[in-house]
Design a protein around this motif. Structure first.
Motif, short mmCIF file in Angstrom:
data_model
loop_
_atom_site.label_atom_id
_atom_site.label_comp_id
_atom_site.label_asym_id
_atom_site.label_seq_id
_atom_site.Cartn_x
_atom_site.Cartn_y
_atom_site.Cartn_z
N ASP A 181 0.82 -1.22 0.00
CA ASP A 181 0.00 0.00 0.00
C ASP A 181 0.85 1.27 0.00
O ASP A 181 0.60 2.21 0.78
N GLY A 182 1.89 1.29 -0.82
CA GLY A 182 2.70 2.50 -0.94
C GLY A 182 3.76 2.65 0.17
O GLY A 182 4.60 3.53 0.09
N ASP A 183 3.71 1.81 1.20
CA ASP A 183 4.72 1.87 2.26
C ASP A 183 5.89 0.96 1.93
O ASP A 183 5.69 -0.10 1.34
N VAL A 184 7.07 1.34 2.34
CA VAL A 184 8.23 0.46 2.15
C VAL A 184 8.83 0.17 3.52
O VAL A 184 9.13 1.09 4.28
N ILE A 185 8.95 -1.10 3.84
CA ILE A 185 9.57 -1.48 5.12
C ILE A 185 10.90 -2.15 4.79
O ILE A 185 10.94 -3.09 3.99
N GLU A 186 11.96 -1.65 5.37
CA GLU A 186 13.28 -2.23 5.12
C GLU A 186 13.70 -3.06 6.32
O GLU A 186 13.43 -2.67 7.46
N ASP A 207 7.38 -17.16 10.75
CA ASP A 207 6.83 -17.73 11.98
C ASP A 207 5.97 -18.94 11.62
O ASP A 207 5.88 -19.34 10.45
N GLU A 208 5.33 -19.53 12.63
CA GLU A 208 4.61 -20.79 12.38
C GLU A 208 3.37 -20.59 11.52
O GLU A 208 2.75 -21.55 11.08
N HIS A 209 3.00 -19.31 11.26
CA HIS A 209 1.87 -19.05 10.37
C HIS A 209 2.31 -18.55 9.00
O HIS A 209 1.50 -18.06 8.22
N GLY A 210 3.60 -18.63 8.75
CA GLY A 210 4.10 -18.23 7.43
C GLY A 210 4.33 -16.74 7.29
O GLY A 210 4.65 -16.26 6.20
N ALA A 211 4.17 -15.97 8.38
CA ALA A 211 4.44 -14.52 8.30
C ALA A 211 5.96 -14.31 8.27
O ALA A 211 6.72 -15.09 8.84
N LEU A 212 6.36 -13.21 7.61
CA LEU A 212 7.78 -12.90 7.49
C LEU A 212 8.22 -12.09 8.71
O LEU A 212 7.60 -11.08 9.04
N LEU A 213 9.28 -12.54 9.38
CA LEU A 213 9.79 -11.82 10.55
C LEU A 213 11.02 -11.03 10.13
O LEU A 213 12.01 -11.60 9.68
N ARG A 221 13.32 -0.27 13.74
CA ARG A 221 12.39 -0.05 14.85
C ARG A 221 12.06 -1.34 15.60
O ARG A 221 11.07 -1.42 16.31
N GLY A 222 12.86 -2.36 15.36
CA GLY A 222 12.64 -3.62 16.07
C GLY A 222 12.04 -4.67 15.16
O GLY A 222 11.97 -4.50 13.93
N LEU A 223 11.58 -5.75 15.76
CA LEU A 223 11.07 -6.89 14.97
C LEU A 223 9.69 -6.58 14.41
O LEU A 223 8.81 -6.14 15.15
N ARG A 224 9.52 -6.78 13.09
CA ARG A 224 8.20 -6.57 12.48
C ARG A 224 7.72 -7.88 11.89
O ARG A 224 8.49 -8.66 11.34
N ARG A 225 6.42 -8.11 12.02
CA ARG A 225 5.81 -9.34 11.49
C ARG A 225 4.99 -8.92 10.28
O ARG A 225 4.05 -8.14 10.40
N ILE A 226 5.35 -9.44 9.10
CA ILE A 226 4.72 -9.00 7.85
C ILE A 226 3.81 -10.10 7.33
O ILE A 226 4.26 -11.23 7.12
#
Ligand code: BTN
Length: 263
Positions: free
Chosen positions: A224-229, A236-242, A247-252
Motif C-alpha cells: 500500500d505504498g509503504d516500504v519497510i526495510e 513464523d509458524e503461520h508463514g508470516a515474514l519476521l 524499529r525492532g522486529l516486524r511481522r509482515i
C-alpha cells in the motif's frame, strides 16, 4: 508442443488430487470456478484447468496475465478442515510442490520468493493465490490457484509485466510437456498436502527455506505504498515474514518483497 492436454490425460482416477480434472478453453478465473464448486459441495481434489483466463486473479487484487494455450493455469479444491490460521501453510507447501515439479521435469532449480512466487534471477515464473471460505472457525474449503509459465514466449506478455516475468521455455531454451509437468505437480501437491494433514509443518518450512534462502537477507517490503526495510530473520509458524528493522522486529503478513539494492 503437440500433445493431448485434456481432462482424460490429466486426471488421476483413484488419487486424491486430480481424481477429477476439468479443462476449459477459456474461463473467467479457475480460482473463481473452483470456489463455486467448493460452495456447491464438490469433493476435494477436483482440479480446474484453463487454457486461457479472461480475469485471472493475482495476489493483492492484481490481474494474472497469460497468453492462451502455453502455460499451466489451474486451481485445486481442498477441504483440510483446519483452522484459518493454518491456511498460510497451504500457500507455502503449494510453492514447494510447484518447485519440486519443475525440478523433477527439468534440471532447473527455481527459487521461492516470500510468500509463494517461484523465480529465476528475480524474474517470476510461477504465482500462487490461495483463497478460502471459513465457517464456524474452520476452513470449509480452500482453493490453491497456480499459474506456472511453461512454454510462453515472454514477449507475448503485455509491457510492464514482461520485464519481470520468465518461463520454463525461456530458462531452458526448449519447450517442455505441459502434461507431464502438470501430472508431476499433482503428485507433488498430493504428497505435500498429505504431509500437511498429518501436521508435518516443520518439514514444509524446511523445504520452503531450502528453496527460498532468505534468512539474513536485506529486503524491502512494499505494501500500500509503504516500504519497510529490514533483514529477514525467519518465517513464523503461520508463514508470516519476521523482519529485523531499525524499529525492532516486524511481522509482515502481506506485501511484495524485493532484495535490497547493495550500495
Ligand atoms: C500472484 O499474484 O502471484 C498469484 C497468481 C495466481 C494466478 C493463478 S492462474 C490460475 C489461478 N486462477 C486464478 O484466477 N489465479 C490463479
Amino acid at each position: 508442443m503437440d500433445e493431448d492436454f485434456s481432462a482424460e490425460s490429466l486426471s488421476r482416477p483413484g488419487a486424491l488430487i486430480g481424481w477429477k480434472v476439468e479443462v476449459f478453453e477459456s474461463i473467467g478465473s479457475t480460482n473463481e470456478e473452483a470456489m463455486n464448486r467448493g460452495e456447491k459441495g464438490e469433493k476435494e481434489g477436483l482440479v480446474i484447468v484453463a487454457e486461457a483466463q479472461e480475469k485471472g486473479r493475482g495476489r493483492l487484487g492484481r490481474i494474472w496475465e497469460s497468453p492462451a494455450g502455453v502455460n499451466l493455469l489451474m486451481s485445486l479444491l481442498l477441504r483440510p478442515g483446519v483452522r484459518p490460521e493454518e491456511a498460510s501453510m497451504i500457500t507455502l507447501f503449494s510453492a514447494v510442490a510447484a518447485a519440486r515439479a519443475v525440478e523433477r521435469e527439468t534440471d532447473l532449480r527455481p527459487r521461492i520468493k516470500w510468500p509463494n512466487d517461484l523465480e529465476f534471477s528475480g524474474r517470476k515464473v510461477c504465482g500462487i493465490l490461495t483463497e478460502m471460505k471459513v465457517f464456524a472457525d474452520r476452513l470449509e474449503y480452500a482453493v490453491a490457484g497456480i499459474g506456472l509459465n511453461v512454454n510462453m514466449d515472454v514477449k507475448d506478455l503485455p509491457p510492464g509485466v514482461a520485464e519481470r516475468a520468465t518461463s520454463i521455455l525461456a530458462e531452458l531454451g526448449r519447450p517442455v510437456s505441459r502434461l507431464s509437468l502438470a501430472r508431476s505437480l499433482f503428485e507433488e501437491f498430493e504428497k505435500s498436502y498429505l504431509g500437511f494433514l498429518k501436521g508435518e509443518k516443520g518439514a514444509i518450512l524446511k523445504d520452503w527455506h531450502e528453496r527460498a534462502r532468505m534468512r539474513g537477507e536485506d529486503v524491502e517490503v512494499m505494501l500500500d505504498g509503504d516500504v519497510i526495510e529490514g533483514r529477514v530473520r525467519d518465517l513464523d509458524e503461520h508463514g508470516a515474514l519476521l523482519l529485523d528493522t531499525e524499529r525492532g522486529l516486524r511481522r509482515i503478513l502481506a506485501g511484495d518483497v524485493q532484495r535490497a539494492r547493495k550500495i
